[in-house]
Write an enzyme that holds these catalytic residues in place. Structure first.
Site, PDB file in Angstrom:
ATOM      1  N   ASP A  83       0.822  -1.214   0.000  1.00  0.00           N
ATOM      2  CA  ASP A  83       0.000   0.000   0.000  1.00  0.00           C
ATOM      3  C   ASP A  83       0.854   1.262   0.000  1.00  0.00           C
ATOM      4  O   ASP A  83       1.827   1.345   0.739  1.00  0.00           O
ATOM      5  CB  ASP A  83      -0.814   0.025   1.305  1.00  0.00           C
ATOM      6  CG  ASP A  83      -2.293   0.076   1.064  1.00  0.00           C
ATOM      7  OD1 ASP A  83      -2.704   0.477  -0.036  1.00  0.00           O
ATOM      8  OD2 ASP A  83      -3.036  -0.302   1.990  1.00  0.00           O
ATOM      9  N   LYS A 112      -0.409  -0.278  -4.314  1.00  0.00           N
ATOM     10  CA  LYS A 112      -1.844   0.033  -4.327  1.00  0.00           C
ATOM     11  C   LYS A 112      -2.025   1.499  -3.977  1.00  0.00           C
ATOM     12  O   LYS A 112      -1.425   1.996  -3.017  1.00  0.00           O
ATOM     13  CB  LYS A 112      -2.600  -0.856  -3.336  1.00  0.00           C
ATOM     14  CG  LYS A 112      -4.090  -0.510  -3.249  1.00  0.00           C
ATOM     15  CD  LYS A 112      -4.896  -1.612  -2.616  1.00  0.00           C
ATOM     16  CE  LYS A 112      -4.852  -1.671  -1.124  1.00  0.00           C
ATOM     17  NZ  LYS A 112      -5.326  -0.435  -0.441  1.00  0.00           N
ATOM     18  N   GLU A 114      -4.956   4.516  -3.381  1.00  0.00           N
ATOM     19  CA  GLU A 114      -6.360   4.874  -3.190  1.00  0.00           C
ATOM     20  C   GLU A 114      -6.725   6.064  -4.070  1.00  0.00           C
ATOM     21  O   GLU A 114      -5.904   6.975  -4.251  1.00  0.00           O
ATOM     22  CB  GLU A 114      -6.617   5.243  -1.718  1.00  0.00           C
ATOM     23  CG  GLU A 114      -6.509   4.062  -0.781  1.00  0.00           C
ATOM     24  CD  GLU A 114      -6.972   4.389   0.632  1.00  0.00           C
ATOM     25  OE1 GLU A 114      -7.506   5.491   0.859  1.00  0.00           O
ATOM     26  OE2 GLU A 114      -6.788   3.519   1.494  1.00  0.00           O
ATOM     27  N   GLU A 181     -13.868  -1.441  -2.329  1.00  0.00           N
ATOM     28  CA  GLU A 181     -14.167  -1.700  -0.915  1.00  0.00           C
ATOM     29  C   GLU A 181     -15.501  -1.068  -0.519  1.00  0.00           C
ATOM     30  O   GLU A 181     -15.763   0.111  -0.819  1.00  0.00           O
ATOM     31  CB  GLU A 181     -13.043  -1.116  -0.040  1.00  0.00           C
ATOM     32  CG  GLU A 181     -13.311  -1.268   1.455  1.00  0.00           C
ATOM     33  CD  GLU A 181     -12.107  -0.975   2.340  1.00  0.00           C
ATOM     34  OE1 GLU A 181     -11.005  -0.712   1.814  1.00  0.00           O
ATOM     35  OE2 GLU A 181     -12.274  -1.021   3.569  1.00  0.00           O
TER      36      GLU A 181
HETATM   37  O1  KIV Z   1      -4.902  -1.548   4.062  1.00  0.00           O
HETATM   38  C1  KIV Z   1      -5.621  -2.528   3.810  1.00  0.00           C
HETATM   39  O2  KIV Z   1      -5.590  -3.560   4.490  1.00  0.00           O
HETATM   40  C2  KIV Z   1      -6.530  -2.444   2.681  1.00  0.00           C
HETATM   41  C3  KIV Z   1      -7.587  -3.497   2.572  1.00  0.00           C
HETATM   42  C4  KIV Z   1      -8.678  -3.208   3.512  1.00  0.00           C
HETATM   43  C5  KIV Z   1      -8.049  -3.648   1.199  1.00  0.00           C
HETATM   44  O3  KIV Z   1      -6.448  -1.530   1.907  1.00  0.00           O
END
Ligand code: KIV
Length: 265
Positions: A83, A112, A114, A181
């Site tokens: 992330d 990832k 957002e 989500e």
């Molecule tokens: O940070 C995380 O665990 C997420 C999931 C909830 C998809 O982004």
């Protein structure tokens, strides 16, 4: 050998469901890999479930890089997705690239990010420079204060249309995976029909190409009331290994999430 993005795309192409869980350390990485999980997400949820904050906002790029390296050392075949935490991708594309590079050096195979159309130029910049991107739409926890809490998104038709357009824009910008989500099931299914790339759901629909859960939630360890989309697999099995194996089997069979884990419009 570690799974590649091509392997994940091939699973989507042949209709094989993708089982993904979050992971933050090497011991869990080993157990989850042995239980058959396809992808591990080093999520900024670590801010809540590992660091004890009430949101992911305090998590830094150094924190995610540290946990990514731990997960990479404990695994050898799962695909690793890390992330981009709050503040690391909302800057300019060049700065975002430097932050993404830190996660890739730690062992991530994809980052990832957002956000919807406002992230399109950043996604394009990263992808054109060799960083695969998973885009995350719907409930985006880094915007918790703007959203007024961890709330289901896309309930009214204008918001739903906006998320569909965001998904299409991110796909055209080069995103390789779309995570959605906490959105109504019917909206999730419309998005699956509107894009070709693999989709991963959490509180979305069993129609998605794959599913993800926060590992501590499905093991019943969260210090909060679990959201509707969490199925406490540990209560049905009694051991971590068996809980994860059941999760993988249920995702692969398209039985999880059931209607009771999804949102109506
Ligand atoms: O940070 C995380 O665990 C997420 C999931 C909830 C998809 O982004």
């Amino acid at each position: 050998m570690r799974r590649s993005l091509l392997d994940i795309s091939a699973m989507h192409a042949r209709g094989e469901k993708i089982a993904m869980l979050t992971c933050y350390d090497s011991s869990f990485a080993r157990v989850l890999e042995q239980a058959g999980v396809d992808m591990l997400l080093i999520g900024d949820s670590l801010g809540m479930v590992v660091q004890g904050h009430d949101s992911p906002l305090p998590v830094s790029i150094e924190d995610v890089a540290y946990h990514t390296a731990c997960v990479a050392r404990g695994s050898s075949s799962v695909f690793l997705l890390a992330d981009m935490p709050f503040g690391s991708s909302q800057v300019n594309p060049q700065e975002t690239f430097r932050n993404a590079a830190e996660l890739m050096r730690a062992g991530a195979q994809m980052v990832k990010i957002e956000g919807g159309r406002e992230m399109a130029a950043t996604v394009e910049f990263l992808v054109s420079r060799g960083v695969p991107v998973c885009s995350h739409v719907g409930l985006t926890p880094q915007s918790v204060h703007q959203m007024g809490g961890f709330k289901v998104q896309g309930r009214d038709s204008a918001a739903a249309e906006r998320i569909i357009e965001d998904a299409k824009t991110l796909e055209s910008s080069g995103a390789s995976i779309l995570l959605m989500e906490a959105i109504p099931r019917t909206l999730a299914e419309r998005i699956c029909d509107a894009v070709q790339l693999p989709t991963i759901g959490i509180g979305a629909s069993a129609r998605c190409s794959g599913q993800v859960l926060v590992i501590y939630d499905m093991l019943g360890l969260g210090a909060y009331i679990p959201p509707r989309f969490v199925r406490p697999f540990i209560q049905e099995t009694g051991s971590i290994e068996a809980a994860v194996q059941l999760y993988v089997a249920e995702v692969k069979a398209g039985r999880f999430p059931g209607p009771e884990h999804c949102y109506g419009s």
